[in-house]
Scaffold this motif. Structure first.
Motif, mmCIF file in Angstrom:
data_model
loop_
_atom_site.group_PDB
_atom_site.id
_atom_site.type_symbol
_atom_site.label_atom_id
_atom_site.label_comp_id
_atom_site.label_asym_id
_atom_site.label_seq_id
_atom_site.Cartn_x
_atom_site.Cartn_y
_atom_site.Cartn_z
ATOM 1 N N THR A 179 13.509 42.428 59.987
ATOM 2 C CA THR A 179 13.558 41.567 58.806
ATOM 3 C C THR A 179 14.990 41.051 58.665
ATOM 4 O O THR A 179 15.772 41.150 59.599
ATOM 5 N N PHE A 180 15.335 40.549 57.511
ATOM 6 C CA PHE A 180 16.677 40.033 57.274
ATOM 7 C C PHE A 180 17.667 41.189 57.105
ATOM 8 O O PHE A 180 17.297 42.251 56.616
ATOM 9 N N THR A 181 18.914 40.975 57.500
ATOM 10 C CA THR A 181 19.949 41.992 57.310
ATOM 11 C C THR A 181 21.189 41.351 56.700
ATOM 12 O O THR A 181 21.395 40.132 56.830
ATOM 13 N N PRO A 182 22.056 42.143 56.060
ATOM 14 C CA PRO A 182 23.292 41.599 55.496
ATOM 15 C C PRO A 182 24.296 41.113 56.542
ATOM 16 O O PRO A 182 25.290 40.487 56.189
ATOM 17 N N SER A 183 24.044 41.389 57.821
ATOM 18 C CA SER A 183 24.982 40.907 58.838
ATOM 19 C C SER A 183 24.977 39.386 58.940
ATOM 20 O O SER A 183 25.889 38.792 59.496
ATOM 21 N N MET A 184 23.958 38.761 58.360
ATOM 22 C CA MET A 184 23.879 37.300 58.239
ATOM 23 C C MET A 184 23.622 37.011 56.766
ATOM 24 O O MET A 184 22.659 37.524 56.204
ATOM 25 N N SER A 185 24.488 36.238 56.145
ATOM 26 C CA SER A 185 24.301 35.965 54.721
ATOM 27 C C SER A 185 24.605 34.508 54.412
ATOM 28 O O SER A 185 25.248 33.820 55.191
ATOM 29 N N LEU A 186 24.117 34.074 53.264
ATOM 30 C CA LEU A 186 24.432 32.738 52.767
ATOM 31 C C LEU A 186 25.642 32.877 51.854
ATOM 32 O O LEU A 186 25.638 33.680 50.920
ATOM 33 N N TYR A 187 26.677 32.108 52.129
ATOM 34 C CA TYR A 187 27.930 32.173 51.383
ATOM 35 C C TYR A 187 27.955 30.996 50.418
ATOM 36 O O TYR A 187 27.917 29.841 50.841
ATOM 37 N N GLY A 231 15.029 40.073 50.789
ATOM 38 C CA GLY A 231 15.859 40.610 51.851
ATOM 39 C C GLY A 231 16.956 39.677 52.335
ATOM 40 O O GLY A 231 17.710 40.033 53.237
ATOM 41 N N ILE A 232 17.065 38.488 51.741
ATOM 42 C CA ILE A 232 18.122 37.547 52.112
ATOM 43 C C ILE A 232 19.423 37.994 51.450
ATOM 44 O O ILE A 232 19.461 38.350 50.277
ATOM 45 N N SER A 233 20.507 37.968 52.200
ATOM 46 C CA SER A 233 21.816 38.380 51.728
ATOM 47 C C SER A 233 22.617 37.161 51.266
ATOM 48 O O SER A 233 22.655 36.138 51.947
ATOM 49 N N TRP A 234 23.250 37.291 50.095
ATOM 50 C CA TRP A 234 24.020 36.211 49.480
ATOM 51 C C TRP A 234 25.405 36.709 49.100
ATOM 52 O O TRP A 234 25.536 37.717 48.410
ATOM 53 N N GLN A 235 26.431 35.998 49.536
ATOM 54 C CA GLN A 235 27.792 36.250 49.080
ATOM 55 C C GLN A 235 28.148 35.109 48.139
ATOM 56 O O GLN A 235 28.037 33.947 48.494
ATOM 57 N N LEU A 236 28.560 35.470 46.932
ATOM 58 C CA LEU A 236 28.849 34.476 45.891
ATOM 59 C C LEU A 236 30.310 34.597 45.485
ATOM 60 O O LEU A 236 30.783 35.695 45.171
ATOM 61 N N THR A 237 31.000 33.473 45.481
ATOM 62 C CA THR A 237 32.420 33.488 45.118
ATOM 63 C C THR A 237 32.727 32.334 44.189
ATOM 64 O O THR A 237 32.004 31.336 44.143
ATOM 65 N N LEU A 238 33.809 32.487 43.447
ATOM 66 C CA LEU A 238 34.260 31.434 42.530
ATOM 67 C C LEU A 238 35.320 30.620 43.253
ATOM 68 O O LEU A 238 36.244 31.169 43.843
ATOM 69 N N GLU A 239 35.156 29.296 43.220
ATOM 70 C CA GLU A 239 36.109 28.401 43.890
ATOM 71 C C GLU A 239 37.473 28.501 43.269
ATOM 72 O O GLU A 239 37.653 28.662 42.121
ATOM 73 N N PHE A 280 40.630 38.705 48.003
ATOM 74 C CA PHE A 280 40.266 37.431 48.629
ATOM 75 C C PHE A 280 39.577 36.462 47.667
ATOM 76 O O PHE A 280 39.296 35.328 48.028
ATOM 77 N N SER A 281 39.272 36.903 46.433
ATOM 78 C CA SER A 281 38.583 36.037 45.475
ATOM 79 C C SER A 281 38.806 36.541 44.060
ATOM 80 O O SER A 281 38.743 37.749 43.821
ATOM 81 N N LYS A 282 39.027 35.592 43.131
ATOM 82 C CA LYS A 282 39.198 36.018 41.738
ATOM 83 C C LYS A 282 37.902 36.552 41.149
ATOM 84 O O LYS A 282 37.910 37.358 40.229
ATOM 85 N N LYS A 283 36.740 36.131 41.700
ATOM 86 C CA LYS A 283 35.453 36.700 41.306
ATOM 87 C C LYS A 283 34.486 36.532 42.467
ATOM 88 O O LYS A 283 34.280 35.431 42.966
ATOM 89 N N PHE A 284 33.896 37.657 42.891
ATOM 90 C CA PHE A 284 33.044 37.679 44.072
ATOM 91 C C PHE A 284 31.970 38.743 43.880
ATOM 92 O O PHE A 284 32.199 39.776 43.254
ATOM 93 N N GLY A 285 30.780 38.495 44.430
ATOM 94 C CA GLY A 285 29.719 39.481 44.468
ATOM 95 C C GLY A 285 28.836 39.243 45.673
ATOM 96 O O GLY A 285 28.734 38.120 46.179
ATOM 97 N N TRP A 286 28.199 40.299 46.157
ATOM 98 C CA TRP A 286 27.344 40.218 47.342
ATOM 99 C C TRP A 286 26.049 40.943 47.023
ATOM 100 O O TRP A 286 26.054 42.095 46.579
ATOM 101 N N VAL A 287 24.932 40.265 47.211
ATOM 102 C CA VAL A 287 23.623 40.850 46.898
ATOM 103 C C VAL A 287 22.637 40.618 48.042
ATOM 104 O O VAL A 287 22.794 39.688 48.829
ATOM 105 N N SER A 288 21.638 41.473 48.071
ATOM 106 C CA SER A 288 20.475 41.269 48.918
ATOM 107 C C SER A 288 19.323 41.051 47.946
ATOM 108 O O SER A 288 19.055 41.913 47.104
ATOM 109 N N ASP A 289 18.669 39.894 48.013
ATOM 110 C CA ASP A 289 17.649 39.567 47.011
ATOM 111 C C ASP A 289 16.318 40.265 47.301
ATOM 112 O O ASP A 289 16.186 41.005 48.286
#
Length: 129
Positions: free
Chosen positions: A70-78, A121-129, A109-118
């Motif tokens: 299935t999906f793994t965090p080794s590949m994520s949408l940033y 099973g898709i992994s998402w890295q979310l950061t503030l520009e 590396f970021s003033k606000k960042f979080g990483w989730v697996s939904d």
């Protein structure tokens, strides 16, 4: 040349597409074909779909073959968010029924960042520009 991210789900592609397009602005389902009677996949599941998330195109299918992966965090949408509100909203929705890999916080590396697996099973890295 064009490169498009492709997801292989096992029966819940349409649910995932609807979930993702509800979170991100400027998102839409471009096309969706379904398996019909006497075709390889269960009738009504997604044979092939294309959709956009904030203008970025993705494709997916519902595989009728069960796989040992299935999906793994080794590949994520940033995702680089323009506002803190965007980041907080996306993080909350994506982590609901999923799992938090890195909590929302300030990191070197970021003033606000979080990483989730939904929930899919898709992994998402979310950061503030």
């Amino acid at each position: 040349m064009k490169i498009t991210t492709f997801f292989m789900f096992e029966g819940n592609a349409e649910e995932a597409i609807n979930f993702y397009t509800s979170i991100f602005d400027n998102s839409e389902i471009l096309k969706m074909t379904r398996y019909g009677p006497n075709e390889a996949g269960p009738e009504g599941t997604v044979k092939h779909a294309a959709f956009t998330l904030n203008g970025q195109e993705f494709m997916c299918i519902d595989s009728h073959v069960k796989h040992g992966f299935t999906f793994t965090p080794s590949m994520s949408l940033y995702v680089t968010c323009d506002t803190e509100e965007q980041l907080d909203r996306a993080f909350a929705k994506l982590s609901e029924s999923g799992s938090i890999l890195m909590p929302l916080a300030s990191y070197p590396f970021s003033k606000k960042f979080g990483w989730v697996s939904d929930q899919f099973g898709i992994s998402w890295q979310l950061t503030l520009e």
